[in-house]
Design an enzyme around this catalytic site. Structure first.
Site, mmCIF file in Angstrom:
data_model
loop_
_atom_site.group_PDB
_atom_site.id
_atom_site.type_symbol
_atom_site.label_atom_id
_atom_site.label_comp_id
_atom_site.label_asym_id
_atom_site.label_seq_id
_atom_site.Cartn_x
_atom_site.Cartn_y
_atom_site.Cartn_z
ATOM 1 N N ASP A 130 117.695 71.848 94.908
ATOM 2 C CA ASP A 130 118.229 71.030 96.009
ATOM 3 C C ASP A 130 119.727 70.753 95.859
ATOM 4 O O ASP A 130 120.388 70.387 96.824
ATOM 5 C CB ASP A 130 117.502 69.683 96.085
ATOM 6 C CG ASP A 130 116.057 69.842 96.531
ATOM 7 O OD1 ASP A 130 115.616 71.000 96.696
ATOM 8 O OD2 ASP A 130 115.367 68.828 96.704
ATOM 9 N N ASP B 9 114.770 62.330 89.272
ATOM 10 C CA ASP B 9 113.707 61.474 88.745
ATOM 11 C C ASP B 9 113.405 61.796 87.290
ATOM 12 O O ASP B 9 113.144 60.898 86.488
ATOM 13 C CB ASP B 9 112.429 61.660 89.574
ATOM 14 C CG ASP B 9 112.541 60.955 90.916
ATOM 15 O OD1 ASP B 9 113.161 59.877 90.961
ATOM 16 O OD2 ASP B 9 112.031 61.489 91.912
ATOM 17 N N GLY C 24 109.887 70.667 90.367
ATOM 18 C CA GLY C 24 109.760 72.019 90.926
ATOM 19 C C GLY C 24 110.520 73.045 90.098
ATOM 20 O O GLY C 24 111.525 72.712 89.465
ATOM 21 N N LYS D 215 118.457 70.003 86.594
ATOM 22 C CA LYS D 215 117.800 71.114 87.285
ATOM 23 C C LYS D 215 117.363 70.688 88.675
ATOM 24 O O LYS D 215 116.829 69.597 88.822
ATOM 25 C CB LYS D 215 116.560 71.529 86.479
ATOM 26 C CG LYS D 215 115.607 72.425 87.197
ATOM 27 C CD LYS D 215 114.198 71.863 87.378
ATOM 28 C CE LYS D 215 114.077 70.683 88.266
ATOM 29 N NZ LYS D 215 112.775 70.448 88.865
ATOM 30 N N THR D 216 117.623 71.418 89.670
ATOM 31 C CA THR D 216 116.959 71.330 90.976
ATOM 32 C C THR D 216 117.658 72.259 91.948
ATOM 33 O O THR D 216 118.893 72.275 92.033
ATOM 34 C CB THR D 216 116.901 69.909 91.588
ATOM 35 O OG1 THR D 216 116.334 70.022 92.897
ATOM 36 C CG2 THR D 216 118.238 69.201 91.688
ATOM 37 N N ARG E 75 104.654 67.540 87.832
ATOM 38 C CA ARG E 75 105.395 66.381 88.355
ATOM 39 C C ARG E 75 104.897 65.035 87.821
ATOM 40 O O ARG E 75 105.170 63.997 88.404
ATOM 41 C CB ARG E 75 105.326 66.377 89.890
ATOM 42 C CG ARG E 75 106.134 67.475 90.544
ATOM 43 C CD ARG E 75 106.379 67.189 92.005
ATOM 44 N NE ARG E 75 107.058 68.290 92.669
ATOM 45 C CZ ARG E 75 108.377 68.426 92.724
ATOM 46 N NH1 ARG E 75 109.146 67.535 92.145
ATOM 47 N NH2 ARG E 75 108.922 69.448 93.351
HETATM 48 P P1 FBP Z 1 112.793 69.241 92.276
HETATM 49 O O1 FBP Z 1 113.611 68.113 92.817
HETATM 50 O O2 FBP Z 1 111.729 68.814 91.366
HETATM 51 O O3 FBP Z 1 113.661 70.290 91.666
HETATM 52 O O4 FBP Z 1 112.055 69.961 93.481
HETATM 53 C C1 FBP Z 1 112.724 70.201 94.656
HETATM 54 C C2 FBP Z 1 111.863 70.911 95.654
HETATM 55 O O5 FBP Z 1 111.970 72.298 95.510
HETATM 56 C C3 FBP Z 1 112.251 70.459 97.058
HETATM 57 O O6 FBP Z 1 113.225 71.283 97.605
HETATM 58 C C4 FBP Z 1 110.942 70.479 97.774
HETATM 59 O O7 FBP Z 1 110.909 69.519 98.799
HETATM 60 C C5 FBP Z 1 109.965 70.115 96.728
HETATM 61 O O8 FBP Z 1 110.495 70.570 95.521
HETATM 62 C C6 FBP Z 1 108.601 70.724 96.946
HETATM 63 O O9 FBP Z 1 107.734 70.181 96.024
HETATM 64 P P2 FBP Z 1 106.317 70.789 95.611
HETATM 65 O O10 FBP Z 1 106.587 71.853 94.608
HETATM 66 O O11 FBP Z 1 105.626 69.640 94.984
HETATM 67 O O12 FBP Z 1 105.682 71.305 96.843
#
Ligand code: FBP
Length: 701
Positions: free
Chosen positions: A228, A201, A106, A225-226, A170
């Site tokens: 979260d 991941d 993300g 990066k994230t 992803r």
């Molecule tokens: P990353 O771990 O890849 O940074 O993404 C986190 C996130 O933003 C989460 O908070 C959320 O659950 C998820 O991506 C949403 O994923 P998508 O973009 O596939 O809807």
């Protein structure tokens, strides 16, 4: 061309004032493009080197040793400034390089600055160095879809949010075939190094790629990066190496601003409970930071729930000589009770409104749901593997999926060794509302992760809250408190004696309580009528006086909610000063690692929790951070995610303030106004509050 109502549209569009509106270049945008983040002191040296820092130790999983032999012995490396560098070092540092960069997972605010920092450092070392961006994430590596990133493109994205320059995706490079394809395409581009900007991941993937490309001499560097915030690295003695992944601060601040606006709205029209789900697939870091930023009336932290022990149940069971295993960990039902109690307590203080923050991944911490998620993950993964097909394409509708699960349950009755889905699981699953069953069965992402963002968590919880509130209301234990002054004034205005009617309506009439609470028995107009007749305030066939009816109705709560999801908006926000500066320095760090031949390392900034002058760019070995975790129904080596530490000072502050922020008292709410994200000036945020508190409250190691 004359426009409607006589406007000459062509010349109107050329008007400089109109052009200020029609151009995308706002002042803020321009300021961002021109902002030059500070670089850490070490980057002012003509050349940087690496120094192994043996003080940091890790508990290494034996499986990692076996899987990643080329990079398992990596250590933490400090970036050091060298002045003057010797000829050998200068030659190596400045040799011409081709570097590839990919975003994975993300978006997170600050990604463009990682690219900008890397680009600036590599061009400074050798203007002939070339940077290639893979398009649409790791898929771009497999498709050999890359573009050379030129100065004008980078300058047009400095300090801006999103990953729009090269996009993201992803896809996971997780098979021998994909690894081979990645190698082939890196070679086609003549890459010396590849940089993977991603979450847990993706950094796991980076480590495997580093192992795979080691003998080809292609270096792989990860970047944490994230939004979260669940990539936080400590060594085995608890020494912090990376306090926070990038993007977290911006996302939390963006959510906080919006949620604070809801606090204002909620305490103005006093009729809604705003339920705000905030992103964070598993860990509740974002919810915790938002709570510190905004002081909502309630904030659930998943990690706290997993740790919950129902002492009352344990004691009760102990008294009868048994152990109650169900008393460990919070259940959905218990969670709904906790929320209900808070709602009821505020209502009694006249506050039938409020703001609740719920982390997206809360269900991960609820025992019964976690078990379903693991079981269904395994069933789906096994089905795909056995049939070499896709579960979701074979069972399109929810009914199809449920029929398959029922078949498994029947199978389990005949086969004692099959226990992944038995009749009890099937019965429990049938009790769940259809939309939630559908949510739990949604397609897993490419890493096998459960996609919490696709499930209406808040709806599940609210459904239970609503039914429990209804029960409380029927028991007469959910009432809106009435101000004694208002009661007196209202009755007197209509010529009624408040002291005469008060005792029949309220259970605490002649007390000093700040709010009058209607008697438990008064739950409807019918019960009110019966009470007034029984107490001989009115005759059997008389109507209830309208003013009494009005007062009574004011004690009956309506639980009205507005549900909000904060995630994608904050993820796309332009980065805060903290994230701009952090990521630019990450980019500079990446180049130092590459120029000094590191591979299998993650670029990081140590001391993020302190002032910028104390920041230290480092490389963290990825392989030693791995552990075994269930993915797609199997154990796999992955980078360990960090969840909220409920012993951390930041959590303890939220815990200590919970009662005050609930404000179930006659006083005002305690909402905090974090204000909009400011990029410069005195109100600029220097760091996430979680980091600041953890730094203040912990002994320094
Ligand atoms: P990353 O771990 O890849 O940074 O993404 C986190 C996130 O933003 C989460 O908070 C959320 O659950 C998820 O991506 C949403 O994923 P998508 O973009 O596939 O809807």
């Amino acid at each position: 061309m004359p426009g409607s109502k006589g406007i000459d549209l062509n010349s109107f569009l050329k008007n400089p004032e109109v052009q200020k509106v029609t151009t995308p270049f706002t002042n803020d945008f321009q300021e961002r493009l021109n902002f030059q983040p500070h670089a850490c002191e070490v980057f002012n040296f003509p050349v940087t080197g690496l120094e192994n820092d043996e003080r940091y130790k890790f508990d290494i999983h034996p499986a990692t040793k076996k899987a990643l032999p080329h990079i398992i012995d990596n250590t933490v490396q400090r970036i050091i400034g060298i002045d003057p560098p010797d000829a050998v070092l200068t030659k190596e540092y400045t040799k011409q390089r081709n570097i590839g960069i990919v975003f994975s997972g993300g978006p997170a605010p600050g990604g463009h600055n990682v690219i900008a920092g890397l680009f600036d450092a590599m061009k400074k070392a050798n203007p002939k160095n070339r940077l290639f961006g893979f398009i649409l994430g790791p898929e771009g590596i497999l498709e050999n879809d890359a573009i050379e990133l030129e100065k004008n493109m980078i300058d047009a994205h400095r300090n801006l949010g999103g990953f729009s320059m090269i996009k993201t995706g992803r896809t996971k490079i997780d098979t021998k075939e994909k690894m081979a394809l990645a190698r082939e395409n890196c070679k086609k581009l003549n890459l010396d190094a590849i940089v993977v900007v991603g979450g847990d991941d993706s950094n796991t993937n980076a480590a495997f790629l580093a192992q795979e490309l080691f003998n080809d001499g292609i270096q792989v560097i990860g970047v944490p990066k994230t939004i979260d915030g669940d990539i936080q690295v400590k060594d085995k003695n608890g020494k912090s190496l990376c306090a926070m992944s990038f993007g977290f601060h911006t996302a939390a601040r963006a959510f906080a601003l919006n949620i604070n606006n809801l606090c204002s709205d909620s305490s103005s029209d006093v009729k809604y409970w705003h339920v705000c789900k905030v992103m964070g697939r598993v860990a509740s870091h974002l919810a915790l930071e938002v709570a510190l930023q905004v002081h909502p009336n309630m904030c659930m932290i998943g990690e706290e729930m997993a740790d919950y022990i129902d002492m009352e149940r344990i004691e009760k069971a102990k008294a009868s000589g048994v152990t109650d295993y169900t008393a460990f960990g919070m259940t959905l039902r218990h969670l709904s009770r906790v929320i209900c109690n808070a709602i009821v307590r505020r209502a009694e203080m006249g506050k039938n409104y409020g703001v609740i923050v719920i982390p997206e991944g809360i269900l991960e911490f609820i025992n019964e749901i976690q078990i379903f998620i693991i079981k269904l993950n395994t069933i789906i993964a096994e089905y795909n593997q056995t049939h070499d097909t896709d579960f979701h394409s074979d069972f399109i509708t929810l009914d199809d999926k449920l029929v398959y699960l029922r078949r498994l349950a029947r199978f389990s009755r005949e086969n004692k060794n099959f226990f992944i889905w038995n009749t009890r699981d099937d019965d429990l699953f049938s009790d769940i509302p259809a939309f939630f069953q559908e949510g739990l069965l949604t397609e897993r992402d490419s890493h096998g992760n459960f996609q919490f963002s696709q499930v209406e968590t808040e709806k599940v919880i609210l459904g239970l809250v609503q039914s429990y509130l209804k029960i409380r209301q029927e028991q007469g234990r959910y009432k809106i408190g009435i101000k004694p002054d208002w009661f007196r004034k209202t009755l007197k205005r209509e010529g009624f004696d408040p002291d005469y009617y008060g005792p029949v309506l309220f259970k605490n009439f002649n007390t000093d309580d700040p709010f009058l609470i209607a008697k438990d028995s008064l739950i409807s107009i019918k019960t009110l009528n019966q009470e007034l007749v029984r107490e001989e305030f009115i005759g059997k066939n008389d109507d209830i006086p309208p003013v009494i009816q009005r007062v009574f109705l004011a004690t009956i709560p309506k639980f009205k909610t507005q549900v909000h999801f904060y995630g994608y908006d904050g993820r796309g926000n332009d980065p805060t000063w903290f994230d701009c500066t952090y990521t630019y320095n990450l980019g500079l760090t990446v180049f130092s690692l590459i120029a000094n031949n590191a591979t299998g390392q993650m670029a990081a900034i140590k001391n993020l929790e302190k002032d910028m002058v104390d920041w230290e760019p480092i490389g963290i070995p990825i392989a030693p951070l791995m552990h075994l975790e269930e993915r797609k129904g199997k154990l796999a080596l992955v980078l360990e995610r960090t969840v909220v530490d409920i012993d951390s000072p930041a959590f303890k502050v939220v815990e200590a303030m919970r009662e005050k922020w609930l404000a179930a008292n006659p006083g005002p709410d305690q909402f905090r106004r974090p204000g909009p994200i400011r990029f410069s000036g005195s109100s600029v945020d220097s760091k996430p509050l979680t980091l600041a508190l953890n730094n203040l409250g912990r002994p320094q190691v």
